[in-house]
Write a protein that holds these residues in place. Structure first.
Motif, PDB file in Angstrom:
ATOM      1  N   VAL A  50       0.843  -1.190   0.000  1.00  0.00           N
ATOM      2  CA  VAL A  50       0.000   0.000   0.000  1.00  0.00           C
ATOM      3  C   VAL A  50       0.878   1.239   0.000  1.00  0.00           C
ATOM      4  CG1 VAL A  50      -1.763   1.278   1.275  1.00  0.00           C
ATOM      5  CG2 VAL A  50      -1.824  -1.230   1.231  1.00  0.00           C
ATOM      6  N   LEU A  98      -4.371  -5.096   8.224  1.00  0.00           N
ATOM      7  CA  LEU A  98      -5.100  -3.845   8.024  1.00  0.00           C
ATOM      8  C   LEU A  98      -4.396  -2.690   8.720  1.00  0.00           C
ATOM      9  CD1 LEU A  98      -7.554  -2.515   6.726  1.00  0.00           C
ATOM     10  CD2 LEU A  98      -8.821  -2.954   8.842  1.00  0.00           C
ATOM     11  N   ALA A 101      -1.515  -1.577   6.681  1.00  0.00           N
ATOM     12  CA  ALA A 101      -1.968  -0.819   5.515  1.00  0.00           C
ATOM     13  C   ALA A 101      -2.405   0.588   5.911  1.00  0.00           C
ATOM     14  CB  ALA A 101      -3.110  -1.560   4.825  1.00  0.00           C
ATOM     15  N   ILE A 102      -3.060   0.704   7.051  1.00  0.00           N
ATOM     16  CA  ILE A 102      -3.488   2.021   7.545  1.00  0.00           C
ATOM     17  C   ILE A 102      -2.275   2.920   7.767  1.00  0.00           C
ATOM     18  CG2 ILE A 102      -4.432   3.198   9.580  1.00  0.00           C
ATOM     19  CD1 ILE A 102      -6.470   0.845   9.732  1.00  0.00           C
ATOM     20  N   THR A 105      -0.756   4.097   4.409  1.00  0.00           N
ATOM     21  CA  THR A 105      -1.465   5.186   3.733  1.00  0.00           C
ATOM     22  C   THR A 105      -1.181   6.526   4.406  1.00  0.00           C
ATOM     23  OG1 THR A 105      -3.488   5.016   5.060  1.00  0.00           O
ATOM     24  CG2 THR A 105      -3.355   3.645   3.074  1.00  0.00           C
ATOM     25  N   TYR A 151     -14.150  -0.145  11.808  1.00  0.00           N
ATOM     26  CA  TYR A 151     -13.478  -0.777  10.670  1.00  0.00           C
ATOM     27  C   TYR A 151     -13.970  -2.183  10.347  1.00  0.00           C
ATOM     28  CZ  TYR A 151     -10.494  -3.449  13.935  1.00  0.00           C
ATOM     29  OH  TYR A 151     -10.035  -4.305  14.911  1.00  0.00           O
ATOM     30  N   SER A 278      -7.940   7.120   6.386  1.00  0.00           N
ATOM     31  CA  SER A 278      -7.140   5.998   5.910  1.00  0.00           C
ATOM     32  C   SER A 278      -8.005   4.788   5.597  1.00  0.00           C
ATOM     33  CB  SER A 278      -6.094   5.621   6.959  1.00  0.00           C
ATOM     34  OG  SER A 278      -5.395   4.459   6.560  1.00  0.00           O
ATOM     35  N   SER A 281     -10.039   5.409   2.572  1.00  0.00           N
ATOM     36  CA  SER A 281      -9.185   5.352   1.390  1.00  0.00           C
ATOM     37  C   SER A 281      -8.940   3.910   0.964  1.00  0.00           C
ATOM     38  CB  SER A 281      -7.849   6.049   1.671  1.00  0.00           C
ATOM     39  OG  SER A 281      -6.939   5.870   0.613  1.00  0.00           O
ATOM     40  N   LEU A 282      -8.703   3.036   1.939  1.00  0.00           N
ATOM     41  CA  LEU A 282      -8.479   1.619   1.650  1.00  0.00           C
ATOM     42  C   LEU A 282      -9.752   0.946   1.128  1.00  0.00           C
ATOM     43  CD1 LEU A 282      -6.256   0.755   4.733  1.00  0.00           C
ATOM     44  CD2 LEU A 282      -5.529   0.640   2.335  1.00  0.00           C
ATOM     45  N   SER A 285      -9.992   2.105  -2.511  1.00  0.00           N
ATOM     46  CA  SER A 285      -8.964   1.535  -3.394  1.00  0.00           C
ATOM     47  C   SER A 285      -9.090   0.026  -3.569  1.00  0.00           C
ATOM     48  CB  SER A 285      -7.572   1.854  -2.841  1.00  0.00           C
ATOM     49  OG  SER A 285      -7.323   1.109  -1.649  1.00  0.00           O
ATOM     50  N   GLY A 287      -8.122  -2.033  -1.173  1.00  0.00           N
ATOM     51  CA  GLY A 287      -7.163  -2.653  -0.263  1.00  0.00           C
ATOM     52  C   GLY A 287      -7.821  -3.284   0.943  1.00  0.00           C
ATOM     53  N   TYR A 288      -8.858  -2.629   1.462  1.00  0.00           N
ATOM     54  CA  TYR A 288      -9.582  -3.178   2.605  1.00  0.00           C
ATOM     55  C   TYR A 288     -10.206  -4.524   2.255  1.00  0.00           C
ATOM     56  CZ  TYR A 288     -13.320  -3.789   6.040  1.00  0.00           C
ATOM     57  OH  TYR A 288     -14.170  -4.324   6.976  1.00  0.00           O
TER      58      TYR A 288
END
Length: 353
Positions: A50, A98, A101-102, A105, A151, A278, A281-282, A285, A287-288
């Motif tokens: 990410v 996760l 990744a947070i 970002t 989340y 964040s 955003s994931l 995108s 990513g989440y």
């Protein structure tokens, strides 16, 4: 149900019998990984790296930009959210992937501290950690002590030995059964109340087996000393998937408080906004969704349905059907979450009992 900010919403950690025995024999006690700090591990799927997102970075407070690090407090083992790889020191799981990744970002690196669950909120309040990420449900009582960024959606479920003939999809259907549950978690209160109702209605009470070590709960079911194990939805589903077809989840449920969040000390609005941006955003995108798919957490399950009432309740939280998080929200006011629980039980799983 949660009368203390430190009490877990999450409950059981389920692995295969071999994995549980290995953890019991050589695993570090909960809250004590070797060296105190555990490195992040690779997920079971090859997730793309990410990149930092300028719009998210712009919201990150200078304190964190200067250090370049975001310190997460967690509590392993608690598969599939956070647990140790075979080396018994490297953390892996949905929360870990996760959280990494947070941080990425935000243009930061994640540092994970594995501590006892009861120590997370006090540690955040003392400034030892920046974020608590350990399966916290967003509770009315907890909002007195912490703010949260949502989340994922958890819920709970009933785990049985496959082919046992047991069909239950509500707590009041547990009358006469031996139910294994981790001591001190929310399901203890639910099962205790159900047992009292059983007796009041002239039925046999529930034999409640409260087990301090969450790793032993599943062994109690596997050995035949319990008929049913009750736990949080991601954990019972993970257990069934890793049981060699020996166990299955007969049914699951959501509550009005199943939404889970990252805990942040009260009043740190800039960090809350950066974390929320964040996660969103994931989500945007993809990513989440990739992280959730890798761990089977917080994603829609094919064929699963929830009642229309639950969808009405969950929609304002930015939660889609059966665990999908379509928008991260910030929670700071206890009045946003009502005390008490409403349960939304799903149908019995066909072919399980």
């Amino acid at each position: 149900m949660f009368h203390s900010p430190a009490r877990r919403r999450r409950s059981l950690t389920f692995l295969t019998a071999a994995g549980l025995l290995a953890l019991t024999a050589c695993g570090s006690p909960a809250g004590n990984s070797p060296g105190g700090t555990a490195s992040a591990a690779e997920s079971p799927a090859a997730l793309p790296k990410v990149a930092a997102v300028p719009e998210v970075q712009a919201l990150v407070p200078e304190k964190y930009k200067s250090s370049g690090t975001l310190i997460f407090a967690t509590n392993a083992p608690y598969a599939p959210l956070e647990f140790f790889k075979d080396d018994n020191k490297t953390l892996t799981g949905f929360d870990i992937d996760l959280g990494n990744a947070i941080a990425e970002t935000m243009g930061l690196k994640a540092r994970w501290e594995n501590i006892s669950f009861d120590s997370i909120i006090p540690g955040l309040q003392a400034g030892k950690y920046d974020v608590g990420m350990a399966g916290f449900s967003i509770e009315h009582e907890r909002l007195d002590a912490m703010d949260f960024v949502s989340y994922y959606l958890s819920g709970g479920g009933f785990l049985i030995k496959k082919g046992s003939g047991i069909e239950v999809n509500a707590f009041d259907q547990l009358c006469g059964y031996r139910v294994a549950v981790q001591k001190g978690v929310s399901q203890v209160e639910a099962v205790t109340e159900a047992s009292a109702t059983c007796t009041k209605n002239g039925k046999k009470p529930i034999t409640i087996l409260q087990i301090p070590d969450q790793n032993v709960v599943v062994l109690t079911l596997q050995s035949g000393r319990a008929d049913i194990a009750v736990g949080d939805k991601p954990q019972v589903e993970y257990a069934a998937a890793h049981s060699g077809n020996a166990m299955c989840v007969i049914s699951t449920y959501q509550t009005s408080h199943s939404i889970a969040g990252m805990a942040v000390p009260k009043g740190n609005t800039p960090l809350l906004k950066a974390l929320q941006a964040s996660v969103n955003s994931l989500i945007k995108s993809g990513g989440y969704a990739e992280v959730a798919k890798a761990w089977g957490t917080g994603v829609a399950v094919e064929g699963a349905t929830l009642s229309g009432d639950y969808e009405k309740v969950s929609a304002p939280w930015g939660v889609g059907p059966d665990g999908t998080v379509i928008e991260s929200k910030i929670f700071t006011d206890p009045d946003e979450i009502k005390a008490g629980h409403t349960y939304y039980f799903q149908p019995v799983t066909k072919g399980c009992a």
